[in-house]
Scaffold this motif. Structure first.
Motif, PDB file in Angstrom:
ATOM      1  N   LYS A  58       0.796  -1.100   0.056  1.00  0.00           N
ATOM      2  CA  LYS A  58      -0.124  -0.133   0.114  1.00  0.00           C
ATOM      3  C   LYS A  58       0.807   1.366   0.006  1.00  0.00           C
ATOM      4  O   LYS A  58       0.568   2.064  -0.793  1.00  0.00           O
ATOM      5  N   GLN A  68       2.279   1.782  -3.450  1.00  0.00           N
ATOM      6  CA  GLN A  68       1.274   2.043  -4.239  1.00  0.00           C
ATOM      7  C   GLN A  68       1.071   3.449  -4.081  1.00  0.00           C
ATOM      8  O   GLN A  68       0.934   4.128  -5.151  1.00  0.00           O
ATOM      9  N   GLU A  69       0.850   4.008  -2.983  1.00  0.00           N
ATOM     10  CA  GLU A  69       0.465   5.438  -2.841  1.00  0.00           C
ATOM     11  C   GLU A  69       1.566   6.619  -2.950  1.00  0.00           C
ATOM     12  O   GLU A  69       1.454   7.504  -3.405  1.00  0.00           O
ATOM     13  N   LYS A  98       4.994   5.541  -4.091  1.00  0.00           N
ATOM     14  CA  LYS A  98       5.971   5.006  -5.067  1.00  0.00           C
ATOM     15  C   LYS A  98       7.252   4.640  -4.629  1.00  0.00           C
ATOM     16  O   LYS A  98       8.150   4.341  -5.522  1.00  0.00           O
TER      17      LYS A  98
END
Length: 116
Positions: A78, A81-82, A84
Motif C-alpha cells: 500500500k 502504491q501510494e 511510489k
C-alpha cells in the motif's frame, strides 16, 4: 498542513549521526557531500513513516485478521502504491545512529545491493 516535526530535532539527529558515522573517515570539509543526501534520506523516511502510520490506522481491522508477515506485505504494498517508494529494510536513520560504531563500517564499506 500542521507540522508535527520539530526541525531542530531533525537537524540534531542528522548532525549527530554524521559526527558519529563520519568522524575519522571523512574530512569536515567533505561532510556536506554526505549530509545533504542524509537530509534527503531523512525527509523521504519521514514521508514513508507518516504514510505507513496513516495506513495502519486505515487498515486496522483488515490487518488484525492476518499474521505479522502478511501485515507487513500489505502495508509495504500500500505504501509503495501510494507514494511510489518504501523502505523494507527495517532500518531508519535513528536506528543507524543508535548502532554507532557497529554501523559505521557497514554504512561506509557495504554498498546497498538493492535487496532486503
Amino acid at each position: 498542513m500542521k507540522r508535527d516535526t520539530d526541525i531542530s530535532q531533525e537537524v540534531a539527529l542528522i548532525w549527530n549521526t554524521a559526527n558519529d558515522v563520519l568522524r575519522d573517515i571523512f574530512q569536515r570539509t567533505e561532510y556536506p557531500d554526505i549530509i545533504y543526501p542524509m537530509v534527503l534520506i531523512r525527509r523521504i523516511e519521514g514521508v514513508m513513516i507518516a504514510k505507513t502510520e496513516q495506513l495502519k490506522k486505515e487498515l486496522e481491522s483488515q490487518l488484525s485478521k492476518v499474521d505479522k508477515k502478511t501485515q507487513e506485505q500489505i502495508l509495504n504494498g500500500k505504501v509503495l502504491q501510494e507514494i511510489k517508494f518504501n523502505n523494507t529494510s527495517g532500518k531508519t536513520l535513528a536506528i543507524l545512529a543508535d548502532e554507532g560504531e557497529s554501523c559505521k563500517f557497514r554504512f561506509i564499506l557495504t554498498p546497498h545491493s538493492g535487496t532486503s
